[in-house]
Motif scaffolding. Sequence first.
Motif, short mmCIF file in Angstrom:
data_model
loop_
_atom_site.label_atom_id
_atom_site.label_comp_id
_atom_site.label_asym_id
_atom_site.label_seq_id
_atom_site.Cartn_x
_atom_site.Cartn_y
_atom_site.Cartn_z
N HIS A 25 11.30 35.03 65.42
CA HIS A 25 11.43 33.79 65.68
C HIS A 25 12.71 32.94 65.44
O HIS A 25 13.63 33.79 64.67
CB HIS A 25 10.63 33.07 64.41
CG HIS A 25 9.12 33.30 64.66
ND1 HIS A 25 8.43 33.74 63.89
CD2 HIS A 25 8.20 32.93 65.51
CE1 HIS A 25 7.10 34.02 64.04
NE2 HIS A 25 7.05 33.46 65.36
N ALA A 26 12.98 32.16 66.11
CA ALA A 26 14.59 31.49 66.24
C ALA A 26 14.39 30.32 66.31
O ALA A 26 13.28 29.65 66.94
CB ALA A 26 15.27 32.02 67.37
N ALA A 27 15.25 29.39 65.89
CA ALA A 27 15.31 27.83 66.12
C ALA A 27 15.47 27.57 67.64
O ALA A 27 16.23 28.23 68.05
CB ALA A 27 16.38 27.26 65.25
N PHE A 28 14.87 26.47 68.08
CA PHE A 28 15.02 26.11 69.48
C PHE A 28 16.39 25.62 69.63
O PHE A 28 16.97 24.89 68.86
CB PHE A 28 13.95 25.15 69.75
CG PHE A 28 14.24 24.36 71.13
CD1 PHE A 28 13.87 25.36 72.14
CD2 PHE A 28 14.67 23.10 71.45
CE1 PHE A 28 14.12 24.63 73.78
CE2 PHE A 28 14.80 22.69 72.43
CZ PHE A 28 14.35 23.34 73.68
N ASP A 29 17.11 26.06 70.68
CA ASP A 29 18.43 25.57 71.12
C ASP A 29 18.33 24.93 72.51
O ASP A 29 18.55 25.65 73.23
CB ASP A 29 19.47 26.86 71.08
CG ASP A 29 20.74 26.43 71.27
OD1 ASP A 29 21.16 25.06 71.32
OD2 ASP A 29 21.55 27.43 71.37
N SER A 30 18.24 23.58 72.53
CA SER A 30 18.33 23.19 73.81
C SER A 30 19.62 23.38 74.55
O SER A 30 19.72 23.04 75.76
CB SER A 30 17.95 21.48 73.79
OG SER A 30 19.13 20.90 72.81
N THR A 31 20.52 23.50 74.12
CA THR A 31 21.90 23.95 74.66
C THR A 31 21.80 24.88 75.77
O THR A 31 22.34 25.18 76.88
CB THR A 31 23.02 23.96 74.01
OG1 THR A 31 23.09 25.25 72.88
CG2 THR A 31 23.49 22.83 73.02
N ARG A 32 21.00 25.85 75.43
CA ARG A 32 20.71 26.96 76.33
C ARG A 32 20.13 26.47 77.51
O ARG A 32 20.50 27.04 78.77
CB ARG A 32 20.01 28.07 75.62
CG ARG A 32 20.45 28.57 74.63
CD ARG A 32 19.56 29.79 73.92
NE ARG A 32 19.65 30.88 74.68
CZ ARG A 32 19.01 31.85 74.34
NH1 ARG A 32 18.27 32.13 73.41
NH2 ARG A 32 19.06 33.09 75.42
N ILE A 33 19.13 25.70 77.53
CA ILE A 33 18.59 24.84 78.75
C ILE A 33 19.60 24.32 79.49
O ILE A 33 19.76 24.31 80.77
CB ILE A 33 17.46 24.12 78.39
CG1 ILE A 33 16.24 24.78 77.75
CG2 ILE A 33 16.79 23.23 79.49
CD1 ILE A 33 14.78 24.14 77.34
N HIS A 34 20.33 23.33 78.76
CA HIS A 34 21.54 22.72 79.44
C HIS A 34 22.26 23.49 80.05
O HIS A 34 22.72 23.30 81.36
CB HIS A 34 22.15 22.15 78.23
CG HIS A 34 23.19 21.06 79.01
ND1 HIS A 34 22.91 19.69 79.68
CD2 HIS A 34 24.75 21.45 79.19
CE1 HIS A 34 24.13 19.41 79.99
NE2 HIS A 34 25.04 20.29 79.65
#
Length: 91
Positions: A25-34
């Motif tokens: 499990h890892a915290a969601f990182d929206s910068t990866r989608i960006h």
Amino acid sequence: MDVIRRSQTNMYPQSLTVERPTGAHAAFDSTRIHRDLTALTNDPTVVHRVESLIVAQLAGFDVVATETIEATVVKTLTQLGYPQMALQYQR
């Protein structure tokens, strides 16, 4: 789509947990989608629009599988009329 658990209370992606194929499990990182969307197009309006919709769709979950995030990106790009970008993202 392999959504693990839908949230009843959380509407903020900061509390979203991503389950990787290994089970970690890892915290969601929206910068990866960006970053991924920026690699597909130089149009910041398209990136913002698509990214916002993807994050909004994922915000209602506590835990989501990596495959679900990828499928959401592809589905959103296709629905917004960017099928070529969706194909490039899948590669």
